[in-house]
Enzyme design. Sequence first.
Site, PDB file in Angstrom:
ATOM      1  N   PHE A  98       1.095  -1.178   0.200  1.00  0.00           N
ATOM      2  CA  PHE A  98      -0.020   0.047   0.137  1.00  0.00           C
ATOM      3  C   PHE A  98       0.856   1.258   0.034  1.00  0.00           C
ATOM      4  O   PHE A  98       2.184   1.346   0.183  1.00  0.00           O
ATOM      5  CB  PHE A  98      -0.995  -0.028   1.344  1.00  0.00           C
ATOM      6  CG  PHE A  98      -2.252  -0.229   0.830  1.00  0.00           C
ATOM      7  CD1 PHE A  98      -2.713  -1.142  -0.109  1.00  0.00           C
ATOM      8  CD2 PHE A  98      -3.352   0.465   1.689  1.00  0.00           C
ATOM      9  CE1 PHE A  98      -4.116  -1.336  -0.340  1.00  0.00           C
ATOM     10  CE2 PHE A  98      -4.713   0.183   1.308  1.00  0.00           C
ATOM     11  CZ  PHE A  98      -5.080  -0.810   0.262  1.00  0.00           C
TER      12      PHE A  98
ATOM     13  N   GLN B 271      -8.285  14.043   4.665  1.00  0.00           N
ATOM     14  CA  GLN B 271      -7.523  13.512   3.642  1.00  0.00           C
ATOM     15  C   GLN B 271      -8.666  13.419   2.507  1.00  0.00           C
ATOM     16  O   GLN B 271      -9.763  12.867   2.691  1.00  0.00           O
ATOM     17  CB  GLN B 271      -7.215  11.822   4.332  1.00  0.00           C
ATOM     18  CG  GLN B 271      -6.693  11.052   3.160  1.00  0.00           C
ATOM     19  CD  GLN B 271      -6.112   9.775   3.520  1.00  0.00           C
ATOM     20  OE1 GLN B 271      -6.656   8.830   3.840  1.00  0.00           O
ATOM     21  NE2 GLN B 271      -4.791   9.980   3.869  1.00  0.00           N
TER      22      GLN B 271
ATOM     23  N   HIS C 139      -8.927  11.154  -0.875  1.00  0.00           N
ATOM     24  CA  HIS C 139      -8.464   9.941  -1.167  1.00  0.00           C
ATOM     25  C   HIS C 139      -8.122  10.276  -2.822  1.00  0.00           C
ATOM     26  O   HIS C 139      -8.895  10.976  -3.378  1.00  0.00           O
ATOM     27  CB  HIS C 139      -9.292   8.899  -1.067  1.00  0.00           C
ATOM     28  CG  HIS C 139      -9.035   7.459  -1.332  1.00  0.00           C
ATOM     29  ND1 HIS C 139      -8.625   7.238  -2.686  1.00  0.00           N
ATOM     30  CD2 HIS C 139      -8.583   6.499  -0.427  1.00  0.00           C
ATOM     31  CE1 HIS C 139      -8.212   5.879  -2.457  1.00  0.00           C
ATOM     32  NE2 HIS C 139      -7.987   5.481  -1.364  1.00  0.00           N
TER      33      HIS C 139
ATOM     34  N   LEU D 186     -15.464   5.532  -3.575  1.00  0.00           N
ATOM     35  CA  LEU D 186     -14.349   5.194  -3.418  1.00  0.00           C
ATOM     36  C   LEU D 186     -13.788   4.081  -4.430  1.00  0.00           C
ATOM     37  O   LEU D 186     -14.428   2.972  -4.525  1.00  0.00           O
ATOM     38  CB  LEU D 186     -13.851   4.406  -2.044  1.00  0.00           C
ATOM     39  CG  LEU D 186     -12.649   3.886  -1.542  1.00  0.00           C
ATOM     40  CD1 LEU D 186     -11.633   5.116  -1.539  1.00  0.00           C
ATOM     41  CD2 LEU D 186     -12.566   3.088  -0.063  1.00  0.00           C
TER      42      LEU D 186
ATOM     43  N   GLU E 131      -7.411   1.949  -2.901  1.00  0.00           N
ATOM     44  CA  GLU E 131      -5.869   1.916  -2.989  1.00  0.00           C
ATOM     45  C   GLU E 131      -5.291   0.744  -3.618  1.00  0.00           C
ATOM     46  O   GLU E 131      -4.277   0.600  -4.061  1.00  0.00           O
ATOM     47  CB  GLU E 131      -5.356   2.618  -1.816  1.00  0.00           C
ATOM     48  CG  GLU E 131      -3.738   2.697  -1.675  1.00  0.00           C
ATOM     49  CD  GLU E 131      -3.177   3.534  -0.597  1.00  0.00           C
ATOM     50  OE1 GLU E 131      -3.949   4.576  -0.226  1.00  0.00           O
ATOM     51  OE2 GLU E 131      -2.079   3.238  -0.292  1.00  0.00           O
TER      52      GLU E 131
ATOM     53  N   ARG F 288      -1.220   9.599   0.064  1.00  0.00           N
ATOM     54  CA  ARG F 288      -2.230   9.712  -0.568  1.00  0.00           C
ATOM     55  C   ARG F 288      -2.262  11.303  -0.533  1.00  0.00           C
ATOM     56  O   ARG F 288      -2.765  11.855  -1.612  1.00  0.00           O
ATOM     57  CB  ARG F 288      -3.571   9.460   0.593  1.00  0.00           C
ATOM     58  CG  ARG F 288      -3.959   7.983   0.264  1.00  0.00           C
ATOM     59  CD  ARG F 288      -4.871   7.359   1.377  1.00  0.00           C
ATOM     60  NE  ARG F 288      -5.184   5.992   1.050  1.00  0.00           N
ATOM     61  CZ  ARG F 288      -5.962   5.322   1.885  1.00  0.00           C
ATOM     62  NH1 ARG F 288      -6.638   6.040   2.697  1.00  0.00           N
ATOM     63  NH2 ARG F 288      -6.192   4.024   1.519  1.00  0.00           N
TER      64      ARG F 288
ATOM     65  N   HIS G  33     -12.194  11.883   2.242  1.00  0.00           N
ATOM     66  CA  HIS G  33     -12.264  10.616   2.776  1.00  0.00           C
ATOM     67  C   HIS G  33     -12.022  10.249   4.136  1.00  0.00           C
ATOM     68  O   HIS G  33     -13.102   9.631   4.704  1.00  0.00           O
ATOM     69  CB  HIS G  33     -11.101   9.860   2.182  1.00  0.00           C
ATOM     70  CG  HIS G  33     -11.163   8.344   2.332  1.00  0.00           C
ATOM     71  ND1 HIS G  33     -12.190   7.446   1.999  1.00  0.00           N
ATOM     72  CD2 HIS G  33      -9.916   7.491   2.777  1.00  0.00           C
ATOM     73  CE1 HIS G  33     -11.514   6.240   2.256  1.00  0.00           C
ATOM     74  NE2 HIS G  33     -10.420   6.083   2.718  1.00  0.00           N
TER      75      HIS G  33
ATOM     76  N   ARG H 206      -3.069  10.146   6.605  1.00  0.00           N
ATOM     77  CA  ARG H 206      -3.262   8.672   7.122  1.00  0.00           C
ATOM     78  C   ARG H 206      -2.628   7.611   5.960  1.00  0.00           C
ATOM     79  O   ARG H 206      -3.310   8.006   4.823  1.00  0.00           O
ATOM     80  CB  ARG H 206      -4.840   8.362   7.590  1.00  0.00           C
ATOM     81  CG  ARG H 206      -5.025   6.681   7.851  1.00  0.00           C
ATOM     82  CD  ARG H 206      -6.162   6.516   8.470  1.00  0.00           C
ATOM     83  NE  ARG H 206      -7.441   6.694   7.318  1.00  0.00           N
ATOM     84  CZ  ARG H 206      -7.527   5.773   6.263  1.00  0.00           C
ATOM     85  NH1 ARG H 206      -6.691   4.625   6.203  1.00  0.00           N
ATOM     86  NH2 ARG H 206      -8.423   6.212   5.525  1.00  0.00           N
TER      87      ARG H 206
END
Lengths: 488, 540
Positions: free
Chosen positions: B118, B230, B232, B246, B249, B280, B344, B378
């Site tokens: 990730f 955040q 995304h 969404l 990721e 991100r 997000h 995050r």
Amino acid sequence: MKQITVKVARYDPEKDAAPHLEEYTVEVNEGARVLHVLHAIHDTIDPTLSYRYCCASGQCGSCAVRVNGEPVLACLEEARDGMVIEPLRLTVVKDLVVDMTGILTTLEGIVGRGEAKVPEKEQVERLKELRDCIECLACVSECPAIEVAKFSGPTAMRQRMRIALDPRSAGVEIAQAIEDGLFTCTTCHRCVEVCPKEIEIPGKAIEKLREIANREGFTLPRHREVAELVKTTGRSITRTKPTFLEQVPEVIEPEGEVRGEVGFFVGCMYNGRLPEAALEMIEVMRRNGIRLIIPHDQVCCGSPLLRTGQTSFIDELRRKNIEAFAKRGIKTVMTMCAGCGSTLKNNYRTPFQVKDITEVLTEYGIEAPEKLDLKATYHDPCHLLRGQGIREQPRELLRMVAREFVEMPSRCCGAGGGVRSGLPEEAKALAEKRREEAEKTGADIIVSACPFCEFHISESTDKPVRHIASVLLEGYRKKDRKKKVPAA
Amino acid sequence: MLADDAMDCHVLVIGSGGAGVRAALEAAKYGDTILLSRTLTGKGGCTTMAEGGYNAVLRAQDSPALHVQDTMEGGAWLNDPALVEVLVREAPERMRDLLAWGAVFDVTEGREIAQRPFGGQRFPRTCYAGDRTGHEMILTLVEQLRRSDVVQLQEHVAIELLKDGERVCGAIALDRKNELVVVKADAVVLATGGGTRVYDISTNSASGTGDGYALGYRAGAELIDMEMVQFHPTGAVYPYDARGRLVTEAVRGEGGVLKNALGERFMERYDPVRKELSTRDVVSRAIAREVLEGRGTIHGGVHLDVSHLPSHVIEERLPIMLEQFLRFGVDIRKEPMEVAPTAHHIMGGLRITPECHTTLAGLYACGEVTGGVHGANRLGGNALADTQVFGKRAGEAAGKGGRRSIRIGRGQVEVQERRLERFYAGDTNPAEAARQLRLLMWEKAGIFRSEEGLLRARREISRLSGLIPLASSRHSLVECCTLENMLLLSSLIVEGALLRRESRGAHMRVDVTQTWGAKDSSFGHTVQSLEGRKIERRGA
């Protein structure tokens, strides 16, 4: 933006005696989903409209409703002008909101053995097939068995099987599963049809749990008798009269030019109990130039065993049947029993194609019969409609031969899944519902394409219940009579 | 209603996502526990929607120190190091809990939990269940909950916390019939999740309206870093109503490539080493920049392509993505997705200790409603871990707290009765006000921020807050309360953003020329409470 007009079921139990439909016209964006139509009504016309939603991306299972009668997730289903939006067939709390907690709280979880050791990859793959459930309860709301029998429902059984498959679990109490209605499922596949995740609950949960029940000695006595009969005679029906196979040669040539050739898989019901219908079918095939090859060494397809979890000698049946047709070089095997067809298509790996008779006839195209002076309705056999995805073909044929064709809702008649033999009262109650629906249509005749359905429904109604092929033959006979007696 | 009709329990948990359910399971070991949720249990919140994964150090080649470092670096060194330590240390233990309860994670041939790479992490440590990881977790947790003694109050909406003196001792809620109910508790755990529904384009579920920030703030708790929102990088861009949905990721983790309309793999310019698997904040700004500068698609996004991967990999690892895009006519096995940033996660929130104490006695918090764990940005995969690690800790701490005799003055209930009464005489359609707010926040407090825009947002929020949402019937009371929460959350975000005169992690101030990097920034947390607001200085 575009304008859209829809009808929405409204019901406030504190004020209304019964639900009613209300019409709304709203502006929505291109590509809007049903949920966005509800938002538009709520935000711009009536803030008292109640509906449940949350993730808006098909993952939480909050927003299932019926659109034009079919359960869908409001957040994923594209909105269409003129649609009717109603709650699921569960207890309505208000408008489109139904009570879900009563059912959800009864779903079981795993009782671990205290080991955190993870399942093996293969086990994970099998578990995942049962793990996509978003608990939207569409399956529960449409299950015919729940209406007439004590049944905890499709998703509860899915969860049971998930527990049974998990090496971390202490196992399932199969006696409890039976108490909760394991044998009430007719394997009609309505649950799969309405499941947004298309989880194959009958095949991957119900029938597998019944296999466990079988291993633990819980198979219903009547089911055991059927299995014994298949084992000793190769047939699930006791011989009480000359069978179809005893009456026909191996090859039946058509009347005129040969337009095609199919192998015919007769199945136990048409062989032993309703051979007349199969003999009538032969006439229809001959008339339409289709050669039939009928191996006499074919046996029961195994459906009654698969549906009831008695799979110990199923491989033997599969082998015999495949060999019977393959060794004669047959490319296409035709069934006229929806149950056999579904089994050959879904539970076999065959070196030949399998087609239902309605597929064969519509693909070759048939001579037009004379129209019969009948108002006919059609009962969709579950194992044809959902088991084989065949909806239009029988209707097309029926329209050719009946003066008038009227639809009735597609629901299970109760004959399948071993319910007729194992739990006759439940089967009878479902057939009774079919009778009521058929009567509502005012039809003179109920046409179908499955011997189990035909035989079962005919016990509950005074109307004739016949296979489509028999009705076609009657149309041909009428045509012939007319030719012989030319109008003066 | 009378305060003495109240329900009574030892621990009241508010919110039924991953953190709330985990907290309730833990708290129930110590006494009567009520789990109150505005949705059906488990269906609200974002856990069930979380797709990609759960970060945990499980392999000998990986190390807790590396996970800590990745998290701090990803968080632009604004994280509270003590919270990060706990997160990293306990994420594997909490994973073991989930496995013992029957969670079905993907495994390797060698029967180990499978892990995928990730963004922003130097080891592939993201455990997953296809791309429905959160769903798998919530199923598992709710199954445990159904077997537990926890009392569930479903579709109940907490509208205010109750206090006995300075101590939080319960909550007032609207039940399914929109009638006031009082729940008294020795301790309250806030696990209400996030609130990016205040943005026009958001991944959050309908319950992401920031209720917990508002409840905590009004009760007097301190909130930190509320400006840290955040975005995304990859949300759907069309059709209109699906914007923001969404796109996990994991798509990039499995090898997905980002390209602009010219076909350029533009991440090579923004982060030549990590490219698509940068953090991100970096990827979001890169995509936004490409679109702003005219290299976007007609729908205002960029392409995210996995069509070079074998079909079976996509079907096995990204089934939800495949299914969702097919619904909109895009077969991701053959053609690229179009994506753009979407609001997000809120990194800021209630200030907590590692034991999940907030700054208010009797009030605990866990999950997205808290601040400090993720700093200014995050890492993907850390949120699901956060729910379990701090969910357990909050439930435990609240459960271990003492029992008290609670007195609630009639006054607090009366205040709420008057608040609701006022909505019946409201002047504004709450849906319309919320719509305006979402557009405003996206425009003025989005990815790129300036003082001018933020001041404009402050004025508009203040104007909208002056209106009275109208409840035409009791069915609209919840919506009116929710609008108030959204306005309060928006104000906290904007005020935090004004306080922080630097670009840090997800917070980008285009009007500030900056000479310092994140690691040597002198700024600490922004802090907001009823007492006032300030930005802390490091080492001060």
